[in-house]
Motif scaffolding. Structure first.
Motif, PDB file in Angstrom:
ATOM      1  N   VAL A  45      -9.609  -3.408   4.495  1.00 10.02           N
ATOM      2  CA  VAL A  45      -8.287  -3.529   3.902  1.00 10.02           C
ATOM      3  C   VAL A  45      -7.678  -4.845   4.369  1.00 10.02           C
ATOM      4  O   VAL A  45      -7.565  -5.080   5.564  1.00 10.02           O
ATOM      5  CB  VAL A  45      -7.371  -2.354   4.311  1.00 10.02           C
ATOM      6  CG1 VAL A  45      -5.987  -2.521   3.717  1.00 10.02           C
ATOM      7  CG2 VAL A  45      -7.983  -1.044   3.864  1.00 10.02           C
ATOM      8  N   GLU A 152      -1.330   1.206  -4.004  1.00  7.48           N
ATOM      9  CA  GLU A 152      -2.002  -0.047  -3.660  1.00  7.48           C
ATOM     10  C   GLU A 152      -3.400   0.209  -3.094  1.00  7.48           C
ATOM     11  O   GLU A 152      -4.352  -0.483  -3.451  1.00  7.48           O
ATOM     12  CB  GLU A 152      -1.165  -0.840  -2.653  1.00  7.48           C
ATOM     13  CG  GLU A 152       0.086  -1.431  -3.255  1.00  7.48           C
ATOM     14  CD  GLU A 152       0.974  -2.105  -2.229  1.00  7.48           C
ATOM     15  OE1 GLU A 152       0.790  -1.869  -1.014  1.00  7.48           O
ATOM     16  OE2 GLU A 152       1.863  -2.864  -2.644  1.00  7.48           O
ATOM     17  N   ASN A 153      -3.519   1.197  -2.217  1.00  8.29           N
ATOM     18  CA  ASN A 153      -4.825   1.496  -1.625  1.00  8.29           C
ATOM     19  C   ASN A 153      -5.792   2.050  -2.665  1.00  8.29           C
ATOM     20  O   ASN A 153      -6.988   1.759  -2.626  1.00  8.29           O
ATOM     21  CB  ASN A 153      -4.675   2.462  -0.457  1.00  8.29           C
ATOM     22  CG  ASN A 153      -3.984   1.817   0.722  1.00  8.29           C
ATOM     23  OD1 ASN A 153      -4.000   0.604   0.873  1.00  8.29           O
ATOM     24  ND2 ASN A 153      -3.363   2.627   1.548  1.00  8.29           N
ATOM     25  N   ARG A 156      -7.051  -0.913  -4.630  1.00 12.19           N
ATOM     26  CA  ARG A 156      -8.066  -1.652  -3.875  1.00 12.19           C
ATOM     27  C   ARG A 156      -9.401  -0.896  -3.874  1.00 12.19           C
ATOM     28  O   ARG A 156     -10.462  -1.499  -3.997  1.00 12.19           O
ATOM     29  CB  ARG A 156      -7.600  -1.875  -2.436  1.00 12.19           C
ATOM     30  CG  ARG A 156      -6.617  -2.974  -2.302  1.00 12.19           C
ATOM     31  CD  ARG A 156      -6.405  -3.315  -0.825  1.00 12.19           C
ATOM     32  NE  ARG A 156      -5.150  -4.010  -0.693  1.00 12.19           N
ATOM     33  CZ  ARG A 156      -4.096  -3.555  -0.033  1.00 12.19           C
ATOM     34  NH1 ARG A 156      -4.146  -2.396   0.578  1.00 12.19           N
ATOM     35  NH2 ARG A 156      -2.989  -4.256   0.032  1.00 12.19           N
ATOM     36  N   THR A 157      -9.339   0.420  -3.719  1.00 12.32           N
ATOM     37  CA  THR A 157     -10.562   1.211  -3.716  1.00 12.32           C
ATOM     38  C   THR A 157     -11.251   1.116  -5.077  1.00 12.32           C
ATOM     39  O   THR A 157     -12.477   0.966  -5.144  1.00 12.32           O
ATOM     40  CB  THR A 157     -10.242   2.686  -3.393  1.00 12.32           C
ATOM     41  OG1 THR A 157      -9.601   2.742  -2.125  1.00 12.32           O
ATOM     42  CG2 THR A 157     -11.491   3.523  -3.375  1.00 12.32           C
TER      43      THR A 157
END
Length: 163
Positions: A45, A152-153, A156-157
């Motif tokens: 991250v 957001e995570n 990104r994933t």
């Protein structure tokens, strides 16, 4: 009762840093300012601290007028919202406390019991309600920030799982 399992879970075949290095491409590394090889915590991250300090304002205004809503500004403004909310709650506290005490003193002239009750109720209820309002404000802002962080995570994933 069953006995506890004494064997540890199996380790993955390769460290996360190796997989991240292999799956990241030059566009993502350049765009995010993230290089898995220099990541100290091996989570994959980005820490978001890359770039020049002068880019912070430009990124904010670019995100503010992003019509596709791909960039979130809520996390950047959460502390501002919290401060404004605390100021509003503080003003309300002063107004209701002074107003309740003035009305209580005024009621003393007509009905001693009602005046004393109003003063005591003001001194007890206004601080309690103020504290509850501060807690509710904090819960709401933390909830919104948590939802944005999850979004957001998740993005990104999804970007890292595309081939």
């Amino acid at each position: 009762m069953s006995e506890p399992i004494s064997t540890p879970p199996p380790l993955p075949p390769r460290p996360a840093a190796d997989v991240a290095r292999e799956t990241s491409d030059a566009r993502t590394a350049h765009r995010d300012g993230y290089d898995p090889a220099t990541d100290p915590d091996d989570t994959g991250v980005p820490n978001g601290l890359a770039g020049e300090p002068s880019d912070v304002g430009r990124g904010f205004f670019r995100a503010l007028f992003d019509l596709s809503f791909r960039t979130f500004i809520t996390r950047r403004l959460a502390s501002v919202f919290y401060l404004v909310g605390l100021i509003a709650i503080g003003i309300g506290f002063v107004v209701y406390l002074v107003g309740g005490l003035v009305q209580g003193v005024a009621a003393l002239w007509f009905n001693l019991g009602a005046g004393i009750s109003l003063i005591v109720a003001t001194l007890v209820l206004v601080p309690v309600i103020t504290l509850l309002a501060i807690i509710a404000l904090r819960f709401v802002i933390e909830g919104v920030v948590a939802l944005i962080a999850i979004a957001e995570n998740t993005e990104r994933t999804a970007e890292n799982t595309r081939r």
